[in-house]
Design a protein around this motif. Structure first.
Motif, mmCIF file in Angstrom:
data_model
loop_
_atom_site.group_PDB
_atom_site.id
_atom_site.type_symbol
_atom_site.label_atom_id
_atom_site.label_comp_id
_atom_site.label_asym_id
_atom_site.label_seq_id
_atom_site.Cartn_x
_atom_site.Cartn_y
_atom_site.Cartn_z
ATOM 1 N N LYS A 81 0.705 -1.086 -0.132
ATOM 2 C CA LYS A 81 -0.143 -0.109 -0.121
ATOM 3 C C LYS A 81 0.981 1.257 -0.033
ATOM 4 O O LYS A 81 1.782 1.468 0.723
ATOM 5 C CB LYS A 81 -0.912 -0.076 1.457
ATOM 6 N N MET A 82 0.586 2.069 -0.889
ATOM 7 C CA MET A 82 1.492 3.449 -0.855
ATOM 8 C C MET A 82 0.150 4.596 -1.158
ATOM 9 O O MET A 82 -0.450 4.474 -1.556
ATOM 10 C CB MET A 82 2.226 3.425 -2.167
ATOM 11 N N LEU A 83 0.644 5.610 -0.484
ATOM 12 C CA LEU A 83 0.303 6.849 -0.518
ATOM 13 C C LEU A 83 0.952 8.009 -1.165
ATOM 14 O O LEU A 83 1.890 8.431 -1.072
ATOM 15 C CB LEU A 83 -0.192 7.560 0.728
ATOM 16 N N PHE A 84 0.275 8.505 -2.341
ATOM 17 C CA PHE A 84 0.972 9.713 -3.202
ATOM 18 C C PHE A 84 0.346 10.681 -2.659
ATOM 19 O O PHE A 84 -0.952 10.810 -2.941
ATOM 20 C CB PHE A 84 0.782 9.232 -4.729
ATOM 21 N N VAL A 85 0.953 11.929 -2.284
ATOM 22 C CA VAL A 85 0.310 13.069 -1.799
ATOM 23 C C VAL A 85 0.874 14.311 -2.758
ATOM 24 O O VAL A 85 1.939 14.451 -2.741
ATOM 25 C CB VAL A 85 0.514 13.469 -0.227
ATOM 26 N N ASP A 86 -0.319 14.702 -3.403
ATOM 27 C CA ASP A 86 0.146 16.099 -4.348
ATOM 28 C C ASP A 86 -0.400 17.184 -3.666
ATOM 29 O O ASP A 86 -1.762 17.473 -3.765
ATOM 30 C CB ASP A 86 -0.339 15.834 -5.706
ATOM 31 N N GLY A 307 -9.122 13.867 -5.706
ATOM 32 C CA GLY A 307 -8.795 15.246 -5.546
ATOM 33 C C GLY A 307 -7.433 15.708 -5.786
ATOM 34 O O GLY A 307 -6.626 15.044 -6.556
ATOM 35 N N ASP A 308 -6.775 16.229 -4.756
ATOM 36 C CA ASP A 308 -5.225 16.493 -4.905
ATOM 37 C C ASP A 308 -4.518 15.100 -4.039
ATOM 38 O O ASP A 308 -3.170 15.434 -3.939
ATOM 39 C CB ASP A 308 -5.034 17.715 -4.093
ATOM 40 N N TYR A 309 -5.191 14.059 -3.805
ATOM 41 C CA TYR A 309 -4.581 13.305 -2.942
ATOM 42 C C TYR A 309 -4.905 11.881 -3.984
ATOM 43 O O TYR A 309 -5.601 11.473 -4.499
ATOM 44 C CB TYR A 309 -5.023 12.824 -1.454
ATOM 45 N N SER A 310 -3.605 11.079 -3.880
ATOM 46 C CA SER A 310 -3.901 9.819 -4.669
ATOM 47 C C SER A 310 -3.220 8.631 -3.773
ATOM 48 O O SER A 310 -2.344 8.726 -3.017
ATOM 49 C CB SER A 310 -3.234 9.908 -5.972
ATOM 50 N N VAL A 311 -4.014 7.530 -3.993
ATOM 51 C CA VAL A 311 -3.375 6.365 -3.040
ATOM 52 C C VAL A 311 -3.176 5.243 -4.198
ATOM 53 O O VAL A 311 -4.069 4.816 -4.919
ATOM 54 C CB VAL A 311 -4.520 5.990 -1.986
ATOM 55 N N TYR A 312 -2.006 4.605 -4.061
ATOM 56 C CA TYR A 312 -1.647 3.392 -4.598
ATOM 57 C C TYR A 312 -1.815 2.038 -3.882
ATOM 58 O O TYR A 312 -1.048 1.985 -2.860
ATOM 59 C CB TYR A 312 -0.191 3.793 -5.202
ATOM 60 N N SER A 313 -2.752 1.312 -3.997
ATOM 61 C CA SER A 313 -3.004 0.410 -2.947
ATOM 62 C C SER A 313 -2.838 -0.999 -3.831
ATOM 63 O O SER A 313 -3.172 -1.058 -4.854
ATOM 64 C CB SER A 313 -4.576 0.389 -2.707
ATOM 65 N N GLY A 314 -2.293 -1.968 -3.119
ATOM 66 C CA GLY A 314 -1.727 -3.074 -3.709
ATOM 67 C C GLY A 314 -2.444 -4.327 -3.961
ATOM 68 O O GLY A 314 -3.906 -4.542 -3.074
ATOM 69 N N TYR A 315 -2.292 -5.065 -5.003
ATOM 70 C CA TYR A 315 -3.185 -6.528 -4.769
ATOM 71 C C TYR A 315 -2.183 -7.273 -3.824
ATOM 72 O O TYR A 315 -1.210 -7.501 -3.779
ATOM 73 C CB TYR A 315 -3.028 -7.090 -6.384
ATOM 74 N N ASP A 316 -3.336 -8.389 -3.674
ATOM 75 C CA ASP A 316 -2.463 -9.570 -2.631
ATOM 76 C C ASP A 316 -2.289 -10.453 -3.822
ATOM 77 O O ASP A 316 -2.931 -10.665 -4.923
ATOM 78 C CB ASP A 316 -3.925 -10.389 -2.288
ATOM 79 N N VAL A 317 -0.993 -10.697 -3.819
ATOM 80 C CA VAL A 317 -0.292 -11.199 -4.958
ATOM 81 C C VAL A 317 -0.747 -12.514 -5.230
ATOM 82 O O VAL A 317 -0.766 -12.976 -6.648
ATOM 83 C CB VAL A 317 1.088 -11.703 -4.653
ATOM 84 N N HIS A 318 -1.299 -13.495 -4.317
ATOM 85 C CA HIS A 318 -1.918 -14.502 -4.758
ATOM 86 C C HIS A 318 -3.444 -14.516 -5.313
ATOM 87 O O HIS A 318 -3.948 -15.337 -6.209
ATOM 88 C CB HIS A 318 -1.978 -15.566 -3.640
ATOM 89 N N ASN A 319 -4.328 -13.565 -4.692
ATOM 90 C CA ASN A 319 -5.688 -13.729 -5.015
ATOM 91 C C ASN A 319 -5.941 -12.357 -5.610
ATOM 92 O O ASN A 319 -7.294 -12.278 -6.281
ATOM 93 C CB ASN A 319 -6.423 -14.091 -3.794
ATOM 94 N N ASN A 320 -5.307 -11.600 -6.222
ATOM 95 C CA ASN A 320 -5.397 -10.387 -6.884
ATOM 96 C C ASN A 320 -6.549 -9.566 -6.007
ATOM 97 O O ASN A 320 -7.558 -9.190 -6.742
ATOM 98 C CB ASN A 320 -6.085 -10.686 -8.278
ATOM 99 N N ILE A 321 -6.448 -9.444 -4.796
ATOM 100 C CA ILE A 321 -7.542 -8.937 -3.828
ATOM 101 C C ILE A 321 -6.921 -7.540 -3.654
ATOM 102 O O ILE A 321 -5.994 -7.260 -3.330
ATOM 103 C CB ILE A 321 -7.742 -9.762 -2.530
ATOM 104 N N ILE A 322 -8.082 -6.573 -3.752
ATOM 105 C CA ILE A 322 -7.704 -5.179 -3.469
ATOM 106 C C ILE A 322 -7.437 -4.907 -2.070
ATOM 107 O O ILE A 322 -8.358 -5.140 -1.299
ATOM 108 C CB ILE A 322 -8.731 -4.127 -4.139
#
Length: 324
Positions: A81-86, A307-322
């Motif tokens: 999980k990553m958070l991009f803040v602009d 909006g001015d915030y962006s979140v990069y959220s990961g898949y579970d590698v095995h089940n492609n789960i958000i």
């Protein structure tokens, strides 16, 4: 001077204000920047990539992707999980008095601190499956998107590079028209080569050390066709992208190895012989097991934007789960 952020701007916020500074002022800014950066303490955050010697967007993106893939390789089911803040209108949100205090804490000369404060005062820019709980920021649900543009690089949810390379190829093809016009004007071959280097090659090789190695064969061929078109127009031979990629990787590696404070320096460790570096290990079995067809990188992420915030959220590698 307003510069459009998108092909078809519909409002003032779709324009980016660009100030045309005098040449003398630009020279003065470089001198002041050099003086300030040379006065900064060694304790500055090692992950500060901007405005530092031997740091670039390549390093920031490479560090991000390496940290992501390393964590995913450590165990089955790992996700990222990553958070991009602009910050919107970041220049306008600077409070000169607080900035002056921070500069003084860094033991910069008081006259220089006052000069910078005066320069920034009253100079605003124009403003402008499994189910998880949605990500919220201040009560606002973060929108999920398929890609996010990070430092000029299109990062997709599956960490593939097709969208990015397609974007590069499209921009390069548009500039080929101008190159053909210059050829029709009977300009010298040297001028045509300089135009290609500055306006086309600089685009298709931007941050190439980050994405070229994991791009597909089709994506590489699409960009290489641009190079062949240039060779046909200019009647000269140009280096292929593979050789440019290798050369830039070697240059980047040498610079990182020579600087112990670089965040990625720890990735280079010598073998017992002391003559060669150890290769990084990756869990190829885990990657290949969950790759979408035709992709050369692990399926590992879903992007979110609000909006001015962006979140990069990961898949579970095995089940492609958000994940949230």
């Amino acid at each position: 001077m307003p510069v459009p952020r998108k092909p078809r701007p519909s409002g003032l916020n779709d324009y980016c204000p660009v100030a045309l500074t005098l040449v003398m002022m630009k020279c003065l800014e470089k001198l002041v920047k050099y003086f300030i950066t040379s006065s900064l303490p060694a304790s500055i955050d090692p992950l500060q990539f901007s405005y530092r010697h031997n740091r670039s967007t390549d390093d920031a993106i490479a560090h991000l992707l390496h940290t992501t893939l390393t964590h995913m390789d450590k165990g089955r089911g790992n996700y990222v999980k990553m958070l991009f803040v602009d910050y919107s209108s970041a220049f306008n949100t600077i409070i000169p008095s607080r900035l002056t205090t921070k500069l003084e804490d860094l033991e910069l000369h008081p006259s220089l601190c006052d000069w910078i404060s005066n320069f920034l005062t009253d100079r605003p820019h124009k403003k402008q499956e499994r189910h998880y709980q949605p990500v919220r920021i201040n009560g606002t649900i973060v929108e999920r998107v398929d890609s996010f543009r990070y430092l000029g690089i299109h990062i997709l949810q599956d960490l593939s590079w097709s969208r990015h390379t397609n974007s590069l190829a499209k921009k390069a093809q548009q500039r080929l028209y101008h190159l053909r016009c210059l050829r029709d004007f009977k300009l010298a071959s040297k001028v045509l080569q300089n135009f290609y280097t500055c306006t086309i090659e600089s685009i298709i090789t931007g941050n190439i050390t980050v994405w070229f190695g994991n791009s597909t064969k089709q994506d590489r061929q699409a960009l290489q066709r641009v190079v062949r078109s240039v060779e046909h127009i200019t009647h000269t031979e140009r280096p292929n992208l593979q050789s440019i990629y290798y050369k830039q990787c070697q240059t980047k590696a040498r610079r990182i190895v020579k600087e112990p404070t670089h965040p990625n320096n720890r990735l280079f460790s010598l073998l017992r012989s002391g003559k060669r570096f150890r290769s990084l290990k990756t869990n190829r079995e885990t990657e290949e097991e969950h790759l979408p067809a035709g992709h050369s990188g692990p399926a590992s992420g879903q992007l979110m934007n609000c909006g001015d915030y962006s979140v990069y959220s990961g898949y579970d590698v095995h089940n492609n789960i958000i994940t949230s």
